[in-house]
Design an enzyme around this catalytic site. Sequence first.
Site, PDB file in Angstrom:
ATOM      1  N   LYS A 274     -14.355   0.133  15.328  1.00 35.35           N
ATOM      2  CA  LYS A 274     -12.874  -0.381  15.541  1.00 35.35           C
ATOM      3  C   LYS A 274     -12.562   0.012  17.027  1.00 35.35           C
ATOM      4  O   LYS A 274     -12.180  -0.993  17.962  1.00 35.35           O
ATOM      5  CB  LYS A 274     -11.909   0.240  14.777  1.00 35.35           C
TER       6      LYS A 274
ATOM      7  N   ASP B 206      -4.508  -6.713   5.065  1.00 31.15           N
ATOM      8  CA  ASP B 206      -5.603  -7.629   5.639  1.00 31.15           C
ATOM      9  C   ASP B 206      -5.463  -8.990   4.982  1.00 31.15           C
ATOM     10  O   ASP B 206      -5.930  -9.925   5.646  1.00 31.15           O
ATOM     11  CB  ASP B 206      -6.967  -6.896   5.504  1.00 31.15           C
TER      12      ASP B 206
ATOM     13  N   LYS C 295       9.811 -17.225  -9.859  1.00 32.00           N
ATOM     14  CA  LYS C 295       9.025 -16.186 -10.435  1.00 32.00           C
ATOM     15  C   LYS C 295       7.831 -16.677 -11.440  1.00 32.00           C
ATOM     16  O   LYS C 295       8.103 -17.717 -12.020  1.00 32.00           O
ATOM     17  CB  LYS C 295      10.008 -15.324 -11.310  1.00 32.00           C
TER      18      LYS C 295
ATOM     19  N   PHE D 107      -5.032   3.224  14.265  1.00 32.81           N
ATOM     20  CA  PHE D 107      -5.684   4.263  13.189  1.00 32.81           C
ATOM     21  C   PHE D 107      -6.810   3.570  12.595  1.00 32.81           C
ATOM     22  O   PHE D 107      -7.054   2.346  12.620  1.00 32.81           O
ATOM     23  CB  PHE D 107      -4.360   4.522  12.326  1.00 32.81           C
TER      24      PHE D 107
ATOM     25  N   LYS E  99     -12.585  -3.534  19.080  1.00 32.49           N
ATOM     26  CA  LYS E  99     -11.304  -4.100  19.383  1.00 32.49           C
ATOM     27  C   LYS E  99     -10.901  -3.641  20.930  1.00 32.49           C
ATOM     28  O   LYS E  99      -9.769  -3.653  21.072  1.00 32.49           O
ATOM     29  CB  LYS E  99     -10.267  -3.585  18.364  1.00 32.49           C
TER      30      LYS E  99
ATOM     31  N   ASN F 228       0.789  -1.259  -0.141  1.00 30.44           N
ATOM     32  CA  ASN F 228      -0.252  -0.062   0.117  1.00 30.44           C
ATOM     33  C   ASN F 228       0.957   1.141  -0.122  1.00 30.44           C
ATOM     34  O   ASN F 228       2.044   1.038  -0.288  1.00 30.44           O
ATOM     35  CB  ASN F 228      -1.066  -0.056   0.937  1.00 30.44           C
TER      36      ASN F 228
HETATM   37  O1  PMT Z   1       2.666   6.172   6.744  1.00 22.74           O
HETATM   38  P1  PMT Z   1       1.992   7.377   6.068  1.00 22.74           P
HETATM   39  O2  PMT Z   1       2.187   7.538   4.734  1.00 22.74           O
HETATM   40  O3  PMT Z   1       2.260   8.679   6.967  1.00 22.74           O
HETATM   41  O4  PMT Z   1       0.487   7.136   6.207  1.00 22.74           O
HETATM   42  C1  PMT Z   1       0.038   7.243   7.337  1.00 22.74           C
HETATM   43  C2  PMT Z   1      -1.378   6.281   7.303  1.00 22.74           C
HETATM   44  C3  PMT Z   1      -2.306   6.427   6.662  1.00 22.74           C
HETATM   45  C4  PMT Z   1      -0.880   4.765   6.938  1.00 22.74           C
HETATM   46  C5  PMT Z   1      -1.736   6.221   8.853  1.00 22.74           C
HETATM   47  O5  PMT Z   1      -2.313   7.439   9.283  1.00 22.74           O
HETATM   48  C6  PMT Z   1      -2.888   5.008   9.018  1.00 22.74           C
HETATM   49  O6  PMT Z   1      -4.117   5.503   8.910  1.00 22.74           O
HETATM   50  N1  PMT Z   1      -2.493   3.873   9.464  1.00 22.74           N
HETATM   51  C7  PMT Z   1      -3.584   2.677   9.542  1.00 22.74           C
HETATM   52  C8  PMT Z   1      -3.861   2.250   8.194  1.00 22.74           C
HETATM   53  C9  PMT Z   1      -4.750   1.063   8.112  1.00 22.74           C
HETATM   54  O7  PMT Z   1      -4.353  -0.062   7.595  1.00 22.74           O
HETATM   55  O8  PMT Z   1      -5.791   1.253   8.512  1.00 22.74           O
HETATM   56  P2  PMT Z   1      -7.038   0.220   8.783  1.00 22.74           P
HETATM   57  O9  PMT Z   1      -8.221   0.650   8.893  1.00 22.74           O
HETATM   58  O10 PMT Z   1      -6.799  -0.985   7.504  1.00 22.74           O
HETATM   59  O11 PMT Z   1      -6.526  -0.648  10.042  1.00 22.74           O
HETATM   60  C10 PMT Z   1      -7.063  -0.434  11.457  1.00 22.74           C
HETATM   61  C11 PMT Z   1      -5.935  -0.275  12.417  1.00 22.74           C
HETATM   62  O12 PMT Z   1      -5.620  -1.956  12.541  1.00 22.74           O
HETATM   63  C12 PMT Z   1      -4.654   0.143  12.255  1.00 22.74           C
HETATM   64  O13 PMT Z   1      -4.439   0.596  13.293  1.00 22.74           O
HETATM   65  C13 PMT Z   1      -3.700  -0.942  11.611  1.00 22.74           C
HETATM   66  O14 PMT Z   1      -2.378  -0.777  11.860  1.00 22.74           O
HETATM   67  C14 PMT Z   1      -4.227  -2.172  12.363  1.00 22.74           C
HETATM   68  N2  PMT Z   1      -4.335  -3.425  11.825  1.00 22.74           N
HETATM   69  C15 PMT Z   1      -4.720  -3.739  10.663  1.00 22.74           C
HETATM   70  C16 PMT Z   1      -4.723  -4.825   9.965  1.00 22.74           C
HETATM   71  C17 PMT Z   1      -3.992  -5.965  10.626  1.00 22.74           C
HETATM   72  N3  PMT Z   1      -3.824  -6.956  10.010  1.00 22.74           N
HETATM   73  N4  PMT Z   1      -3.322  -5.608  11.737  1.00 22.74           N
HETATM   74  C18 PMT Z   1      -3.647  -4.408  12.335  1.00 22.74           C
HETATM   75  O15 PMT Z   1      -3.014  -4.113  13.389  1.00 22.74           O
END
Ligand code: PMT
Length: 424
Positions: A360, A300, A310, A346, A364, A231
């Site tokens: 969330k 995810d 490859k 986040f 969580k 990403n």
């Molecule tokens: O790195 P930058 O370019 O500065 O950008 C910042 C950012 C946009 C990446 C950051 O601000 C941000 O939003 N990070 C979370 C991105 C994300 O994956 O969001 P989500 O809604 O998919 O996940 C929710 C939360 O679960 C996040 O805290 C993530 O770290 C966590 N997660 C998600 C999936 C997973 N398998 N394990 C996790 O721990």
Amino acid sequence: MINFESPASGPVFMNEDKKKYCIGLGVTGGIAAYKAIEVLRLLQRAGCDVKVAMTSHAAEFIRPLTFRALSGHYVLVDDYDPGNPDPIAHINFSQSIDLFLVVPATANTLAKFANGIADDFVSSTYLASTAPVMVAPAMNSLMWDHPATRRNIERLKYDGVMFVEPVSGELACKTVGTGKLEDVENITAQVLEALGGAGANERVSDLTAESFLITVGGTREAIDPVRFITNHSSGKMGFAIAAAAFERGAKVTVVAASTSADAPSGPRIVRVESARDMYRAVISEIDGATVYVGAAAVSDYRPKNEAATKIKKKDMDEMTLELEKTDDILAEVANSRKNGQIIAGFAAETTNLIEYAREKLLKKDLDIVVANDITQEGAGFNTDTNIVTILTKGVDEPESLPLMSKRELADQIIDRIVKIRNAG
Ligand code: PMT
């Protein structure tokens, strides 16, 4: 509301040593240079000592003698001036001030600051200064809107420079647009507010008892030895939190997947590739953490089977990847939370920001969710700024913050973590 009364009757702004705050006032070469005189007087009226540094272009607009007479200090324009009483003036000047304020700040000066160019007294002071810096830009709106200026502003905000944004109005060239210096009263009020608030004269060391574990960057899920799913995460947001927590005295460990931003010096960095690697690294570090911040963009899903060699395109016209879910690291950390651990996640969303973020927070069982709507300009991935709404456990109303640098936001997030800690 700030009172600009004389020191005898109004507030006098003192630093911790009970000395008057000393403001370094940088004046650069724009038509608004004359307004710096009024700023100087307002700051003096609020009880501050003001020392002035000028560029040679500013000295074309206002004579240094004016500032010398009003400030009671020698006015520095040129390090090499034989009349200069101090042979290493930019160092001594920059170390003697509590805040460096530049009024007006031209596009040229912003460009020098953003790029570390120190070829005159004002830019050398910026580079040598450890004091907080505030700039009040003024320029033609075309220059203000130019992509080069926008880039420099983003960079400076990321570096922690505070901006008193110019306003819209009639400009010196008789056109109307954004670029007019903000009112001198507002500039002065912002300086006094910065001096009064945390972060102006001193950065608080309020995290000495905390150990932060922060995830950063975008994970890479291998398809074959040359391809992966990832990403746009640059790591800027997570690294900014790591830098801020470290500066405030915390022990900081960062588990970083792929990043394009520079890692801060100070925190311990553990490098990982995939969501699985990140999961393992977090689980092995989490016991030592008092605060967990999930700023990484974790995949995810990952390919169910990684090809050992490859994948050759001649073998097939279409290709279907079978994906499987990765472990949710944040959910796992929250599930096995130890006493007193504060957990922040986040949410990066394109629709229904608050609804998904609240889901969330509750599902969580997190303490904080920082929700960014990544469709907004200046927010989300790979920008130096962000626009977020913070949701806190037990607080009904989400808190929407304006556009700010990721570094400023980092301190805002940490301030909320500290509040939760103090509330027990
Ligand atoms: O790195 P930058 O370019 O500065 O950008 C910042 C950012 C946009 C990446 C950051 O601000 C941000 O939003 N990070 C979370 C991105 C994300 O994956 O969001 P989500 O809604 O998919 O996940 C929710 C939360 O679960 C996040 O805290 C993530 O770290 C966590 N997660 C998600 C999936 C997973 N398998 N394990 C996790 O721990």
